[in-house]
Design an enzyme around this catalytic site. Sequence first.
Site, mmCIF file in Angstrom:
data_model
loop_
_atom_site.group_PDB
_atom_site.id
_atom_site.type_symbol
_atom_site.label_atom_id
_atom_site.label_comp_id
_atom_site.label_asym_id
_atom_site.label_seq_id
_atom_site.Cartn_x
_atom_site.Cartn_y
_atom_site.Cartn_z
ATOM 1 N N GLN A 126 4.200 42.114 -24.094
ATOM 2 C CA GLN A 126 5.067 40.994 -24.080
ATOM 3 C C GLN A 126 4.768 40.009 -25.368
ATOM 4 O O GLN A 126 3.961 39.684 -25.664
ATOM 5 C CB GLN A 126 4.525 40.128 -22.987
ATOM 6 C CG GLN A 126 5.244 38.988 -22.666
ATOM 7 C CD GLN A 126 4.551 37.890 -22.064
ATOM 8 O OE1 GLN A 126 3.335 37.911 -21.599
ATOM 9 N NE2 GLN A 126 5.137 36.523 -21.601
ATOM 10 N N GLY A 127 5.654 40.139 -26.290
ATOM 11 C CA GLY A 127 5.624 39.578 -27.613
ATOM 12 C C GLY A 127 6.501 38.288 -27.457
ATOM 13 O O GLY A 127 7.458 38.125 -27.820
ATOM 14 N N GLU A 244 5.475 36.276 -14.060
ATOM 15 C CA GLU A 244 4.300 36.073 -14.439
ATOM 16 C C GLU A 244 3.299 35.285 -13.489
ATOM 17 O O GLU A 244 2.332 35.652 -13.098
ATOM 18 C CB GLU A 244 4.189 35.698 -15.930
ATOM 19 C CG GLU A 244 2.726 35.631 -16.335
ATOM 20 C CD GLU A 244 2.604 35.443 -17.935
ATOM 21 O OE1 GLU A 244 3.349 34.728 -18.403
ATOM 22 O OE2 GLU A 244 1.829 35.827 -18.602
#
Length: 382
Positions: A126-127, A244
């Site tokens: 995840q960037g 998340e």
Amino acid sequence: MDFDLTPEERAFKDEVTTWLKANKPDFGEGGENAGRAAIDKRRAWQKKMFEAGYIGLNWPKEYGGKGATLMEQLLFSEALIETGAPSPVNVLALGMLGPTLISQGTDEQKRRYLPRMLDADEIWCQGFSEPNAGSDLSGLKTRAQREGDHYVVNGQKVWTTLAHVARYCMLLCRELPAENPRDGLTYLIVDMESPGVEVRPLVQLTGDAEFNEMFFTDVKVPVENVVGEAGKGWAGAMTTLLHERGTLGMSLANQASITVQALIEHARRLGRGGDPLVRQRIAQHVTETRALFLNGQRAVTSTMKAGMPGPEGSLMKLFWSELNQRMQETAVDLEGMYGQLKGNGPWQYGFLRSKGNTIEAGTSEVLRNIIAERVLGLPRSR
Ligand SMILES: Cc1cc2nc3c(=O)[nH]c(=O)nc-3n(C[C@H](O)[C@H](O)[C@H](O)COP(=O)(O)OP(=O)(O)OC[C@H]3O[C@@H](n4cnc5c(N)ncnc54)[C@H](O)[C@@H]3O)c2cc1C
């Protein structure tokens, strides 16, 4: 309120518990956190769980999932923690990036990427975070410039978990300048094997290198790799963050229950269980763990009703991260001067790793702001 499982749920939980006990691998010294060397073993372990039908339980069948209920998924996650079995390696894909694609991806993207997330053939990262954009994510500077049928990406990301082994990255970039910084962002699927992608591991306090810096220099990304609408990437990013914090919720509550049990055993073994101050500290941890568990049940119920985790997930993540730090500290304190020795036992690793808990997936300060604004409806701070 009745928290007992139905007979079908109990049977499922028993079945997966038996399977996990019989099949869980032993990763030896350092456990599943033993860095790069453990990745291949964890990949094989996820594949084995997938082949047994236990990965992607509540994902759609047409994309390799089992089409089961969220409850079955939760029961499996619970059994995983209770049996001490290693977690699947593709943790970001399963918990947040896959669910984002399921809700916002094109059919083609779902068909192409979801099945290979499940069998761990392709690991994802995840960037989001950058050197000057973490909590204030919309301030990110990585640019995606449209040139015909592709984008050209330039910029830097940081703290990217699993980037050193990932095949794909969900990358949040700025496409257009905008008065409101949440506008003009584009969410891209980037092939980490593209020319111009460089990954440099960062070593943490624990000595492991779970996360990395990533540099993008003129990286070409096809336009069909946009997730959701170009220029509207903020919506996709928020979906990812809700998953998340939300999907983490119940497994964090289970994790805390296991930790507090281990802590009780630890105090007993060290002959410290009779110390009134120790007993009070542990009793407080037990009380808070129970409150976390009950709140988790409430969060699960609202997720089942809404079909999507809500901002209440922030509450679970905030409470667990601070409770976990307190429990890890108690465990190390119980060992007295020996507590400072690395390699003295499992608590030293847990103590050091827990420091990151109040930073990753949103810092405590930021989560308190979210709870104030979106759960309690208090005015925005700015
Ligand atoms: C173990 C770990 C794994 C991670 N994995 C990833 C990953 O895979 N991908 C990814 O993109 N990122 C990842 N991160 C990064 C993480 O999301 C950021 O560190 C986090 O969002 C905080 O951003 P920052 O580090 O830039 O700190 P900053 O945002 O600069 O914050 C610095 C301090 O200021 C406080 N602060 C900031 N804004 C406010 C405010 N409005 N009100 C009050 N206080 C404020 C913060 O609480 C903090 O104490 C990871 C981090 C850790 C620790």
